[in-house]
Scaffold this active site. Structure first.
Site, PDB file in Angstrom:
ATOM      1  N   SER A 170       0.776  -1.140   0.070  1.00  0.00           N
ATOM      2  CA  SER A 170      -0.151   0.193   0.125  1.00  0.00           C
ATOM      3  C   SER A 170       0.803   1.183   0.039  1.00  0.00           C
ATOM      4  CB  SER A 170      -0.881  -0.077   1.145  1.00  0.00           C
ATOM      5  OG  SER A 170      -1.616  -1.105   1.500  1.00  0.00           O
TER       6      SER A 170
ATOM      7  N   HIS B 129      -1.224  -2.884  -7.166  1.00  0.00           N
ATOM      8  CA  HIS B 129      -1.895  -2.461  -5.958  1.00  0.00           C
ATOM      9  C   HIS B 129      -3.423  -2.693  -5.950  1.00  0.00           C
ATOM     10  CE1 HIS B 129      -2.968   0.665  -2.632  1.00  0.00           C
ATOM     11  NE2 HIS B 129      -2.908  -0.444  -2.038  1.00  0.00           N
TER      12      HIS B 129
ATOM     13  N   GLU C 208      -4.100   0.110  -8.800  1.00  0.00           N
ATOM     14  CA  GLU C 208      -2.957   0.903  -9.206  1.00  0.00           C
ATOM     15  C   GLU C 208      -1.865   0.184  -9.627  1.00  0.00           C
ATOM     16  OE1 GLU C 208      -2.548   5.005  -6.638  1.00  0.00           O
ATOM     17  OE2 GLU C 208      -2.670   3.076  -5.069  1.00  0.00           O
TER      18      GLU C 208
ATOM     19  N   ASN D 112      -3.711   6.017  -1.283  1.00  0.00           N
ATOM     20  CA  ASN D 112      -3.517   6.077   0.188  1.00  0.00           C
ATOM     21  C   ASN D 112      -2.573   7.487   0.679  1.00  0.00           C
ATOM     22  OD1 ASN D 112      -4.693   3.634   0.929  1.00  0.00           O
ATOM     23  ND2 ASN D 112      -2.880   2.671   0.332  1.00  0.00           N
TER      24      ASN D 112
HETATM   25  P1  NAD Z   1      -3.389  -9.543   6.488  1.00  0.00           P
HETATM   26  O1  NAD Z   1      -2.725  -9.182   7.886  1.00  0.00           O
HETATM   27  O2  NAD Z   1      -4.974  -9.797   6.330  1.00  0.00           O
HETATM   28  O3  NAD Z   1      -2.517 -10.675   5.523  1.00  0.00           O
HETATM   29  C1  NAD Z   1      -1.132 -10.588   5.685  1.00  0.00           C
HETATM   30  C2  NAD Z   1      -0.709 -12.034   5.406  1.00  0.00           C
HETATM   31  O4  NAD Z   1       0.569 -12.333   5.130  1.00  0.00           O
HETATM   32  C3  NAD Z   1      -1.091 -13.070   6.707  1.00  0.00           C
HETATM   33  O5  NAD Z   1      -1.992 -14.016   6.318  1.00  0.00           O
HETATM   34  C4  NAD Z   1       0.397 -13.476   7.132  1.00  0.00           C
HETATM   35  O6  NAD Z   1       0.292 -14.875   7.849  1.00  0.00           O
HETATM   36  C5  NAD Z   1       0.990 -13.353   5.549  1.00  0.00           C
HETATM   37  N1  NAD Z   1       2.412 -13.238   5.910  1.00  0.00           N
HETATM   38  C6  NAD Z   1       3.403 -12.917   6.630  1.00  0.00           C
HETATM   39  N2  NAD Z   1       4.443 -12.986   6.257  1.00  0.00           N
HETATM   40  C7  NAD Z   1       4.510 -13.948   5.482  1.00  0.00           C
HETATM   41  C8  NAD Z   1       5.754 -14.463   4.846  1.00  0.00           C
HETATM   42  N3  NAD Z   1       7.005 -14.490   5.166  1.00  0.00           N
HETATM   43  N4  NAD Z   1       5.387 -15.616   3.867  1.00  0.00           N
HETATM   44  C9  NAD Z   1       4.042 -15.687   3.358  1.00  0.00           C
HETATM   45  N5  NAD Z   1       2.992 -15.202   4.084  1.00  0.00           N
HETATM   46  C10 NAD Z   1       3.282 -14.219   5.022  1.00  0.00           C
HETATM   47  O7  NAD Z   1      -2.875  -8.214   5.775  1.00  0.00           O
HETATM   48  P2  NAD Z   1      -3.700  -7.575   4.241  1.00  0.00           P
HETATM   49  O8  NAD Z   1      -4.610  -6.613   4.667  1.00  0.00           O
HETATM   50  O9  NAD Z   1      -3.977  -8.744   3.261  1.00  0.00           O
HETATM   51  O10 NAD Z   1      -2.294  -6.891   3.528  1.00  0.00           O
HETATM   52  C11 NAD Z   1      -1.439  -7.389   2.810  1.00  0.00           C
HETATM   53  C12 NAD Z   1      -0.849  -6.471   1.797  1.00  0.00           C
HETATM   54  O11 NAD Z   1      -1.730  -5.843   0.962  1.00  0.00           O
HETATM   55  C13 NAD Z   1       0.136  -5.550   2.484  1.00  0.00           C
HETATM   56  O12 NAD Z   1       1.190  -5.011   1.871  1.00  0.00           O
HETATM   57  C14 NAD Z   1      -1.127  -4.281   2.640  1.00  0.00           C
HETATM   58  O13 NAD Z   1      -0.527  -2.932   2.595  1.00  0.00           O
HETATM   59  C15 NAD Z   1      -1.577  -4.429   1.248  1.00  0.00           C
HETATM   60  N6  NAD Z   1      -3.050  -3.790   1.003  1.00  0.00           N
HETATM   61  C16 NAD Z   1      -3.840  -4.032   2.000  1.00  0.00           C
HETATM   62  C17 NAD Z   1      -5.257  -3.246   1.766  1.00  0.00           C
HETATM   63  C18 NAD Z   1      -6.128  -3.347   3.054  1.00  0.00           C
HETATM   64  O14 NAD Z   1      -7.149  -2.531   2.734  1.00  0.00           O
HETATM   65  N7  NAD Z   1      -5.944  -4.081   3.993  1.00  0.00           N
HETATM   66  C19 NAD Z   1      -5.628  -2.761   0.663  1.00  0.00           C
HETATM   67  C20 NAD Z   1      -4.390  -2.805  -0.512  1.00  0.00           C
HETATM   68  C21 NAD Z   1      -3.293  -3.312  -0.148  1.00  0.00           C
END
Ligand code: NAD
Length: 291
Positions: A119, A140, A152, A190
């Site tokens: 993000s 993204h 994005e 963001n």
């Molecule tokens: P989340 O906490 O729901 O999920 C993250 C996952 O990554 C978890 O299941 C965790 O176990 C896993 N993980 C951590 N370390 C790992 C590794 N070494 N190998 C494999 N898996 C691993 O978080 P999320 O909301 O899904 O966010 C994930 C990404 O998406 C981030 O970069 C975030 O910035 C981005 N993002 C989030 C949103 C949002 O609204 N939450 C929107 C767009 C982008």
């Protein structure tokens, strides 16, 4: 380049949504996380969400089964590396992402494109942890992935045109719209959205309004479909805080200082919907404001 197989690293709320839309669009998917429990939970979530789409008549029951059959959950990075396109979507933490990319590189085919769903973190910096900065970029998605139309696309300083065009074609195949953003902290959405959420946290912290009044003020007064604190819970407070740190560090402007109350919620482990508590408590039948 013709993309047939997509590797998704991180099966959390974003990763399972990415696997869902990729499988529906006909791509084979290797979905990776740290534990079998995380993969099982992701698959159950995807099945539920596909079932919901079928229940609304948006897709057929056959399509649900076909999409599920295309997703291979795996703990083995070699399965992910053997893809045409990899999308890293693990926790928003630069050290974690760097280590994932370094572990992934030995398993990659030479032509594979590697992307991150980050993000906010610099694409150019993440690219230096791969062997292919010219085949690396930001991909993204927005949350929830199956519903939100925007992706994005962020080119790092070294990203080549063929990589960008291939990713653009994938976005189009997903029936989504791409917005091209330069590689500056938090990109477009963001850069604008998270400081607004941080300001809502300050509004709460300073006692200008409570959770309910802040959210209803922005829903009814600014015509936002969700209030900013409700939205923060939906995104994840850890992710919101992490993005504020990236903006603060990357742009060196005090207007991006993270709200201490947001920090406190994260320190308490109250991360929003995904942990059952954030600005609202989700453990009962209806969400109840926590302040
Ligand atoms: P989340 O906490 O729901 O999920 C993250 C996952 O990554 C978890 O299941 C965790 O176990 C896993 N993980 C951590 N370390 C790992 C590794 N070494 N190998 C494999 N898996 C691993 O978080 P999320 O909301 O899904 O966010 C994930 C990404 O998406 C981030 O970069 C975030 O910035 C981005 N993002 C989030 C949103 C949002 O609204 N939450 C929107 C767009 C982008």
């Amino acid at each position: 380049m013709d993309i047939k197989k997509v590797g998704v690293i991180g099966a959390g709320q974003m990763g399972n949504g990415i696997a869902h839309v990729m499988a529906l669009a006909g791509y084979d998917v290797a979905l990776n996380d740290l534990s079998q429990d995380a993969l099982d939970a992701a698959l159950a979530r995807i099945e539920k969400n596909l079932g919901r789409q079928a229940g609304r008549g948006l897709i057929g029951e056959d399509t649900v089964a076909e999409a599920l059959a295309r997703i291979k959950p795996t703990l083995d990075m070699a399965d992910v590396g053997d893809s045409d396109l990899v999308i890293e979507s693990a926790t928003e933490n630069e050290d974690i992402k760097n280590k994932i990319l370094e572990n992934l590189v030995p398993h990659l085919r030479p032509e594979t494109i590697v992307t991150s769903n980050t993000s906010s973190i610099s694409i150019t910096r993440l690219a230096t942890h791969t062997d292919r900065p010219e085949k690396f970029m930001g991909f993204h998605f927005m949350n929830p992935v199956p519903l939100m139309k925007l992706v994005e696309l962020i080119r790092g300083i070294a990203t080549d045109e063929a990589t960008y065009k291939t990713c653009l074609a994938v976005v189009e195949k997903l029936d989504k719209t791409a917005a091209s953003a330069e590689d500056f902290p938090a990109f477009i959405v963001n850069r604008i959205l998270i400081p607004m959420i941080n300001e809502a946290c300050y509004t709460l912290y300073e006692g200008v309004g409570n959770v309910a009044s802040i959210d209803s003020a922005m829903k009814l007064g600014a015509n936002h479909p969700m209030g900013p604190l409700e939205l923060a819970d939906f995104i994840g407070l850890d992710t919101c805080l992490s993005i504020m740190h990236v903006l603060h560090d990357g742009l060196a402007d005090t207007k991006y200082r993270p709200c201490p109350l947001l920090t406190k919620y994260v320190e308490a482990g109250w991360l929003g919907r995904k942990t059952g508590r954030g600005f609202y408590d989700y453990r009962g039948d209806i969400p109840v404001p926590t302040r």
